[in-house]
Structures are given as structure tokens and as C-alpha cells.
Design an enzyme around this catalytic site. Structure first.
Site, short mmCIF file in Angstrom:
data_model
loop_
_atom_site.label_atom_id
_atom_site.label_comp_id
_atom_site.label_asym_id
_atom_site.label_seq_id
_atom_site.Cartn_x
_atom_site.Cartn_y
_atom_site.Cartn_z
N SER A 255 -9.79 2.29 2.56
CA SER A 255 -8.90 2.99 1.67
C SER A 255 -7.95 2.09 0.89
CB SER A 255 -8.07 4.00 2.46
OG SER A 255 -7.24 3.35 3.40
N LYS B 210 0.85 -1.20 0.00
CA LYS B 210 0.00 0.00 0.00
C LYS B 210 0.88 1.25 0.00
CE LYS B 210 -4.01 1.99 2.45
NZ LYS B 210 -4.87 1.87 3.67
N SER C 169 -9.93 -0.10 6.75
CA SER C 169 -9.33 -0.04 5.40
C SER C 169 -8.63 -1.30 4.93
CB SER C 169 -8.35 1.12 5.32
OG SER C 169 -9.06 2.32 5.24
N1 GLN Z 1 -13.15 4.36 5.78
C1 GLN Z 1 -12.54 4.81 6.99
C2 GLN Z 1 -12.23 6.28 6.91
O1 GLN Z 1 -12.53 6.85 5.92
C3 GLN Z 1 -11.34 3.97 7.27
C4 GLN Z 1 -10.05 4.54 6.88
C5 GLN Z 1 -8.90 3.66 7.22
O2 GLN Z 1 -9.04 2.62 7.83
N2 GLN Z 1 -7.72 4.12 6.82
O3 GLN Z 1 -11.73 6.86 7.81
#
Ligand code: GLN
Length: 498
Positions: free
Chosen positions: A156, A81, A180
Site C-alpha cells: 500500500s 505515509k 506494504s
Molecule cells: N498488500 C497487503 C494487503 O493488501 C499488505 C497491506 C499492508 O501491508 N498494509 O493487505
């Protein structure tokens, strides 16, 4: 043979390399070819490191030729990532602001992957600074779900999950601040684990919300995920929140898969209304399967979970607004509007206005507001109290059960563009994943089958107490093997060919 190499599991690939049936270079080349063939459609990668990957693979082959013992994942390709630093390789976090930045150091996770002989293919797409649930907030365009290219791959870490589902890599690294790793795994039919907070070093992980961020392993099978977990986990003096204790026996647990006598908590607050019918159906079926394997289902209640999302969306922006203050055009990446006349402050403001996308700006504003004098106690302070209550909910529930189960996400993959104009609808994707981040406890998502109404993958979430990550793998392996027996193949075999 080469195209078949991309269908192998990580453990089978490593075994074939160590027996000399195939070279690590051939394996790497097969995956680079696959990326070249399909990534134009999927867009899982932001940067492919052809030369670096082939050099790392050649080093594994040389080590084998010299008689050196190879680690359990040596020669296996991986997608990293783009929030994790890697010396000399671009790290953008999906943001224009960091375009062109090549970090001068390896994250601890990256260093451990390299030391294990894992071949890093490149950096994967993500929502900008890991804020989002669809990878549509990437400044470099969205990733497409390999099951249906018109749909989101989750976020994400949509790039990492899509790379697995598209057979571009058998292993990937994700990071999970609110879901994410797990939500992308759920909507792509892959496996992802958010380890116990402090279980995997955050050194070199570009911080979103430091008290919630946790890197973790992603793969297509439970065993592969466990093998990768064992490589990246363990104490690191460079991260002050790293836990100085032995890594839970995740690989043994994945190999055992014995759930007899385990108490499986069904969380009342995460199994009611609000889930797509096919998601509920697959979840209920998973509970039945585990029961038939000798586990005992118990209903548990976590009364504060319904407040988790609200608390998270105060704590996360507060920490993010502070963490992202360092991106000012002075030290990293792009600088905008430095015309020789503008003051440093003006250049910082221009850089941030041009470099950050709308979701990042929204959260910086929210966080700055929540932390400001007069509002701190009412918002940030209150959210921290809710966080404590959520941790207590987990502690009380784990007196009655060994793991807890829920669907990972409320729906299967939605269409690209569907929720882009509605931040709250986007945030609601994380309703079931956020509690584990707030409490620091580990959780896994694994494929539970397809939703009958749309034929798309459904994810099942398993949650365990802190430092009992091995329980995720024990339950995950049991369920995976029962489901694969039933289907007659891995779920991804049902995805349309790319
Ligand atoms: N979807 C969540 C957010 O927008 C999770 C983000 C993450 O885990 N980096 O904050």
C-alpha cells in the site's frame, strides 16, 4: 546545484548541512521544487506541506548557527505515509472518509522525526487504509511508478516508494502489515525495512490489523535506511506492544557489511515456481554474490508458508473490521446524509457506504463474517493456529541459518489496471512478504538489479529472527556494495529521467 541536491543520499545531505556547505532550507526548497516539477506525473503526494517543511528546515539552520549539535539526519527531507498522524496536517489514509481530518496530535514516529531535525515534506499516497498492493485503491487516484508511469509503484505504500525513486525525497516512512513497505521497495528499486513487531511504536499509526502493523524506514540506500531506523525505533510506553529493550545495532551493521561465516537460508517454499524468470535470475545471482563474500548458503524448509496467505486474509480482515468500526462519521472526517431527520444509525450507515471504497468494504464484510458466531472457530481460530505454525517454521529454520533469503515479490511492477478486478491476483503479490508479518520477525527488501525481460527493478528479501534487525543491514550492505560496484552506479541511475 539545487537539482543535484535531490540526488544526494540522506547521509551525504546531513553531512553537507552540518558542515555548512548547504543550508537545510536550500535542501528543503530543492525537494519542494522537484515535487512541483514531477509530482503531476508521479502523484506520490496527497499533501505537500511547503510552509511546515521550510519552517522545520529553518529551525535546523538556526540550531546549527547557535552551535547546537545536529543529529545524524538533521535537515534531511522525508515523505510521510498518510496513515501516520501529524498535528494539524491532513491525514486521510487514502480514504474519502477521513477527508479534511487534521489530527490534533503527532504519532510517536512523527514526534521522533521532528525531534531529530528531519524535515517532513508532506503526506504520501497509499491504498485506502493500507489495503492493497498497487496504490490503485487510493480514493485520490493511483501513484505511478517512476520507472514506467504506466505501471504500479506497489502498495500500500506506493507513494512513499515512488517519492524516493523520483528523487522527491531521500527518506520516507512506510507501514507494513503484509508487505506494504517491502513490495513497493522491490518494484521501485528502493530499500525498505519492516522492523521486528514492537520495534517501532504504533502510537498515532491508524490501525489496519493491530497484531501485524509495523511502521518502518524507507530510503535509497541501506545505510540511509539504517539511520532512519535508529531514529524511529525504541520503546514507547504509549504502545502496549512496544518492546522495552535496546534497539538492535542497525547502523553499525550497515557500516560493517561483513557476512563472512554467516549462514544464509534459502527457503525452499519461497524459491520454487511462480516467480518471473528475471526475478529468479536476480535472486540466484544475489545468493552467488553473498557466497563469494564468504557467506554459506543452506537450504531450509518452512512447510507451513504456503498456508500463510490464506491465514493472513482471515486474520487481517477480522482485525480490520473491528479497527475500522470507529469510522462512522461521528468523530472523524466526513459525515454523509445528516439531513436533520436521519437517525444517528442511518447517518453512520450512509457515511460508511459513501466513504469506504470497494476493497475496504470487501474486507470489512470478510472480517465480520470470519468473526461471527458459528464461524469464529472454523475461520479466525483456524487461521490463528496456522499463524502459530508459521512462527514455529521460522524458529526451526533459524536454528539452521542466521538470515533467510527470498525474492520480495513474484514479479516486477505490473501495469496499472492489470489486477484491479481480480482481488486474489492482487493478494498473491504478498506471498513472500506475509510470513514475516504473521511471525512478527523483521525483513528488508533491497534492489537486486533489473529483470532482463522488462528492464524493471527486482527486489531481494532478507529475513531475520525477532530483534535481530541488525542482520538485515549487515547482509543488505554487503550485497548493495557488491552490486553497486558491479553496476558502477546506484540502480536508480538507470531509471528514465522524469
Ligand atoms: N498488500 C497487503 C494487503 O493488501 C499488505 C497491506 C499492508 O501491508 N498494509 O493487505
Amino acid at each position: 546545484m539545487t537539482s543535484e541536491l535531490t540526488r544526494l543520499s540522506a547521509s551525504d545531505t546531513a553531512a553537507a548541512v552540518s558542515r555548512g556547505e548547504v543550508s537545510a532550507v536550500e535542501v528543503a526548497q530543492a525537494h519542494l521544487d522537484r515535487i512541483a516539477a514531477v509530482d503531476g506525473q508521479v502523484h506520490a503526494f496527497l499533501h505537500v506541506d511547503n510552509q511546515g517543511a521550510l519552517a522545520a528546515a529553518a529551525a535546523v539552520d538556526a540550531a546549527r548557527a547557535s552551535g547546537a549539535g545536529l543529529g545524524p539526519l538533521a535537515g534531511v527531507p522525508l515523505a510521510l505515509k498518510d496513515v501516520m498522524t501529524m498535528t494539524g496536517v491532513p491525514t486521510t489514509c487514502g480514504s474519502r472518509l477521513l477527508e479534511g481530518w487534521r489530527p490534533p496530535y503527532d504519532a510517536t514516529v512523527t514526534a521522533r522525526l521532528k525531534a531529530a531535525g528531519i524535515v517532513i515534506l508532506g503526506k504520501t499516497n497509499m491504498d485506502e487504509f493500507a489495503m492493497g498492493s498497487s496504490t490503485e485503491h487510493s480514493a485520490y487516484g493511483p501513484t505511478h511508478n517512476p520507472w514506467d508511469l504506466d505501471r504500479i509503484p506497489g502498495g500500500s505504500g506506493g507513494g512513499s516508494a515512488a517519492a524516493l525513486a523520483a528523487f522527491e525525497a531521500p527518506l520516507a516512512i512506510g507501514t507494513d502489515t503484509g508487505g506494504s513497505i517491502r513490495q513497493p521497495a522491490a518494484v521501485t528499486g528502493t530499500v525498505g525495512v519492516k522492523p521486528t513487531y514492537g520495534g517501532v511504536s504504533r502510537y498515532g499509526l491508524v490501525a489496519l490489523a493491530s497484531s501485524l502493523d509495523q511502521a518502518g524506514p524507507c530510503a535509497r540506500t541501506v545505510l540511509d535506511t539504517a539511520l532512519l531506523h535508529a531514529v524511529i525505533a525504541g520503546h514507547d510506553p504509549r504502545d502496549s506492544t512496544s518492546i522495552d529493550a535496546p534497539v538492535p545495532p542497525v547502523v553499525d551493521a550497515a557500516l560493517s557489511g561483513d557476512v563472512r561465516g554467516m549462514r544464509i537460508g534459502i527457503v525452499r517454499e519461497l524459491s520454487g515456481d511462480g516467480y518471473q524468470a528475471g526475478v529468479r535470475q536476480r535472486f540466484e545471482e544475489a545468493v552467488e554474490i553473498l557466497t563469494s563474500l564468504g557467506a554459506e548458503p543452506v537450504e531450509v524448509s518452512c512447510p507451513n508458508f504456503p498456508s500463510a496467505l490464506a491465514a493472513y486474509y482471515l486474520i487481517l480482515p477480522s482485525e480490520a473490521s473491528s479497527n475500522l468500526a470507529k469510522f462512522d462519521g461521528m468523530r472523524y472526517g466526513n459525515r454523509v446524509g445528516d439531513d436533520g431527520e436521519a437517525s444517528a444509525e442511518e447517518v453512520m450507515a450512509r457515511t460508511r457506504a459513501a466513504g469506504f471504497g470497494p476493497e475496504v468494504i470487501r474486507r470489512i464484510m470478510l472480517g465480520t463474517y470470519a468473526l461471527s458466531a458459528g464461524y469464529y472457530d472454523a475461520y479466525y481460530g483456524q487461521a490463528q493456529k496456522v499463524r502459530t505454525l508459521i512462527a514455529r517454521d521460522f524458529a526451526a529454520a533459524f536454528e539452521q541459518c542466521d538470515v533467510m533469503l527470498s525474492p520480495t515479490a513474484p514479479t516486477t511492477a505490473f501495469l496499472l489496471g492489470d489486477k484491479l478486478d481480480d482481488p486474489l491476483a492482487m493478494y498473491l503479490n504478498d506471498i513472500a512478504t506475509i510470513p514475516a508479518n504473521l511471525a512478527g520477525t523483521p525483513a528488508m527488501s533491497l534492489p537486486a538489479g533489473l529483470a532482463p525481460e522488462d528492464g524493471l527493478p527486482v527486489g531481494l528479501q532478507i529475513m531475520a529472527p525477532a530483534m535481530a534487525d541488525d542482520r538485515l543491514y549487515r547482509v543488505g550492505a554487503a550485497l548493495e556494495s557488491a552490486l553497486v560496484d558491479r553496476w558502477g552506479h546506484h540502480l536508480l541511475e538507470e531509471a528514465p529521467a522524469l
